[in-house]
Design a protein around this motif. Sequence first.
Motif, PDB file in Angstrom:
ATOM      1  N   TYR A 260      24.681  26.440  66.390  1.00 59.05           N
ATOM      2  CA  TYR A 260      25.883  27.276  66.430  1.00 59.05           C
ATOM      3  C   TYR A 260      26.658  27.037  67.726  1.00 59.05           C
ATOM      4  CZ  TYR A 260      29.022  31.255  66.444  1.00 59.05           C
ATOM      5  OH  TYR A 260      30.152  32.029  66.497  1.00 59.05           O
ATOM      6  N   ASN A 261      25.960  27.054  68.854  1.00 58.37           N
ATOM      7  CA  ASN A 261      26.637  26.873  70.138  1.00 58.37           C
ATOM      8  C   ASN A 261      27.266  25.485  70.268  1.00 58.37           C
ATOM      9  OD1 ASN A 261      26.063  29.486  70.962  1.00 58.37           O
ATOM     10  ND2 ASN A 261      24.193  28.905  72.027  1.00 58.37           N
ATOM     11  N   GLY A 262      26.605  24.460  69.728  1.00 61.21           N
ATOM     12  CA  GLY A 262      27.181  23.122  69.760  1.00 61.21           C
ATOM     13  C   GLY A 262      28.457  23.038  68.944  1.00 61.21           C
ATOM     14  N   ALA A 263      28.437  23.630  67.762  1.00 63.05           N
ATOM     15  CA  ALA A 263      29.635  23.636  66.913  1.00 63.05           C
ATOM     16  C   ALA A 263      30.721  24.511  67.530  1.00 63.05           C
ATOM     17  CB  ALA A 263      29.281  24.123  65.506  1.00 63.05           C
ATOM     18  N   ALA A 264      30.339  25.662  68.055  1.00 65.12           N
ATOM     19  CA  ALA A 264      31.314  26.584  68.650  1.00 65.12           C
ATOM     20  C   ALA A 264      32.025  25.948  69.838  1.00 65.12           C
ATOM     21  CB  ALA A 264      30.619  27.875  69.081  1.00 65.12           C
ATOM     22  N   ALA A 265      31.305  25.184  70.641  1.00 62.28           N
ATOM     23  CA  ALA A 265      31.919  24.546  71.811  1.00 62.28           C
ATOM     24  C   ALA A 265      33.045  23.598  71.397  1.00 62.28           C
ATOM     25  CB  ALA A 265      30.859  23.788  72.620  1.00 62.28           C
ATOM     26  N   VAL A 266      32.860  22.895  70.298  1.00 65.00           N
ATOM     27  CA  VAL A 266      33.902  21.990  69.811  1.00 65.00           C
ATOM     28  C   VAL A 266      35.037  22.785  69.179  1.00 65.00           C
ATOM     29  CG1 VAL A 266      34.408  20.153  68.148  1.00 65.00           C
ATOM     30  CG2 VAL A 266      32.344  20.037  69.569  1.00 65.00           C
ATOM     31  N   VAL A 267      34.712  23.747  68.342  1.00 63.46           N
ATOM     32  CA  VAL A 267      35.743  24.548  67.668  1.00 63.46           C
ATOM     33  C   VAL A 267      36.594  25.305  68.689  1.00 63.46           C
ATOM     34  CG1 VAL A 267      36.139  26.496  66.097  1.00 63.46           C
ATOM     35  CG2 VAL A 267      34.467  24.730  65.511  1.00 63.46           C
ATOM     36  N   ASP A 268      35.987  25.745  69.761  1.00 65.21           N
ATOM     37  CA  ASP A 268      36.734  26.495  70.775  1.00 65.21           C
ATOM     38  C   ASP A 268      37.810  25.650  71.458  1.00 65.21           C
ATOM     39  OD1 ASP A 268      35.293  28.756  70.176  1.00 65.21           O
ATOM     40  OD2 ASP A 268      33.997  28.655  71.948  1.00 65.21           O
TER      41      ASP A 268
ATOM     42  N   GLU B 256      13.286  29.501  64.479  1.00 65.56           N
ATOM     43  CA  GLU B 256      14.525  29.526  63.693  1.00 65.56           C
ATOM     44  C   GLU B 256      15.702  29.982  64.548  1.00 65.56           C
ATOM     45  OE1 GLU B 256      16.158  32.119  59.982  1.00 65.56           O
ATOM     46  OE2 GLU B 256      14.325  30.972  59.642  1.00 65.56           O
ATOM     47  N   ARG B 257      15.474  31.012  65.346  1.00 62.72           N
ATOM     48  CA  ARG B 257      16.529  31.539  66.212  1.00 62.72           C
ATOM     49  C   ARG B 257      16.994  30.478  67.214  1.00 62.72           C
ATOM     50  NH1 ARG B 257      14.119  36.008  67.648  1.00 62.72           N
ATOM     51  NH2 ARG B 257      13.221  35.167  69.541  1.00 62.72           N
ATOM     52  N   ALA B 258      16.045  29.761  67.818  1.00 64.08           N
ATOM     53  CA  ALA B 258      16.396  28.733  68.809  1.00 64.08           C
ATOM     54  C   ALA B 258      17.188  27.589  68.170  1.00 64.08           C
ATOM     55  CB  ALA B 258      15.130  28.192  69.472  1.00 64.08           C
ATOM     56  N   LEU B 259      16.733  27.097  67.033  1.00 64.19           N
ATOM     57  CA  LEU B 259      17.441  26.005  66.355  1.00 64.19           C
ATOM     58  C   LEU B 259      18.840  26.439  65.934  1.00 64.19           C
ATOM     59  CD1 LEU B 259      14.518  24.626  64.174  1.00 64.19           C
ATOM     60  CD2 LEU B 259      15.741  23.369  65.956  1.00 64.19           C
ATOM     61  N   ALA B 260      18.931  27.592  65.309  1.00 63.32           N
ATOM     62  CA  ALA B 260      20.230  28.071  64.823  1.00 63.32           C
ATOM     63  C   ALA B 260      21.202  28.324  65.977  1.00 63.32           C
ATOM     64  CB  ALA B 260      20.042  29.337  63.998  1.00 63.32           C
ATOM     65  N   LYS B 261      20.710  28.900  67.075  1.00 64.70           N
ATOM     66  CA  LYS B 261      21.580  29.147  68.238  1.00 64.70           C
ATOM     67  C   LYS B 261      22.107  27.841  68.811  1.00 64.70           C
ATOM     68  CE  LYS B 261      20.293  33.482  70.403  1.00 64.70           C
ATOM     69  NZ  LYS B 261      19.658  34.090  71.563  1.00 64.70           N
ATOM     70  N   ARG B 262      21.228  26.832  68.912  1.00 62.96           N
ATOM     71  CA  ARG B 262      21.659  25.550  69.488  1.00 62.96           C
ATOM     72  C   ARG B 262      22.722  24.893  68.618  1.00 62.96           C
ATOM     73  NH1 ARG B 262      24.114  22.362  71.215  1.00 62.96           N
ATOM     74  NH2 ARG B 262      23.568  20.492  72.363  1.00 62.96           N
TER      75      ARG B 262
ATOM     76  N   MET C 136      24.643  29.468  60.575  1.00 65.81           N
ATOM     77  CA  MET C 136      23.864  29.335  61.807  1.00 65.81           C
ATOM     78  C   MET C 136      23.920  30.622  62.629  1.00 65.81           C
ATOM     79  SD  MET C 136      22.270  26.501  61.677  1.00 65.81           S
ATOM     80  CE  MET C 136      22.208  26.751  59.895  1.00 65.81           C
ATOM     81  N   TRP C 137      25.059  31.312  62.611  1.00 67.80           N
ATOM     82  CA  TRP C 137      25.124  32.594  63.310  1.00 67.80           C
ATOM     83  C   TRP C 137      24.140  33.571  62.675  1.00 67.80           C
ATOM     84  CZ3 TRP C 137      26.010  37.648  62.163  1.00 67.80           C
ATOM     85  CH2 TRP C 137      26.139  38.498  63.256  1.00 67.80           C
ATOM     86  N   SER C 138      24.127  33.624  61.347  1.00 69.17           N
ATOM     87  CA  SER C 138      23.195  34.528  60.654  1.00 69.17           C
ATOM     88  C   SER C 138      21.747  34.168  60.972  1.00 69.17           C
ATOM     89  CB  SER C 138      23.422  34.478  59.144  1.00 69.17           C
ATOM     90  OG  SER C 138      24.678  34.999  58.822  1.00 69.17           O
TER      91      SER C 138
END
Length: 158
Positions: A125-133, A117-123, A106-108
Motif C-alpha cells: 500500500y505504501n509503495g503504491a501510495a507514494a507513486v499515486v501521491d 499479512e499486515r506487514a506485506l499489505a502495508k508495504r 491492500m489498505w483493508s
Amino acid sequence: MNLFERFSKVEREAARAVRAEHKKKEREARDERQERLDKAAGVASVEVVCHADTWDFVRTKAPRFEGRPFSFFSGTGDRLDPEPDADGLVHITLSGPNLVKLLDWMWSASQSTDPVERALAKRIYNGAAAVVDTVDPSVQPGLALPPIVIDDRVPPPA
C-alpha cells in the motif's frame, strides 16, 4: 457516587478533547485515503514491479466473484501469471481502476491482526501510495507515472 461523578469537570473536558482529536485524525486519514483513491482512478496505467511471491500475495487478497478471481486477476497469460525477470521480479501493468482496487484491498489487508499479512499489505500500500501521491490531475498533458517498485535493497558500498 456514580462513575460520572468520580471524575472532575476538568478530567471530563480533557477526555472529550482527546476523543475529538481522535475523531479529527480519523476524518483526516479517511479524507486522505479517499483523495488518493480519486487520484488513482484517473491514472491511465502504471507498472507494478515486485517479486512473484509478493504478486501472489496481492492476488490472494482480491475478492472472489462466483468462485473466480475478480477483474484484473482473471484471464490468462501474462496478466494473471507474469513470468519473472532475471531478478525474480514480475512486471504488471495496472489501469487506474485496478490501481484503485489494489490500494483498497491492500489498505483493508493492512488492518489485519496477522502481523505478516499486515506487514506485506502495508508495504505494498505504501509503495503504491507514494507513486499515486505524485499525481497532479491539473497537469495536462503530464508525464507517465514512475513504476510502483516493491523491492527494497541496501545501498551499494560507498
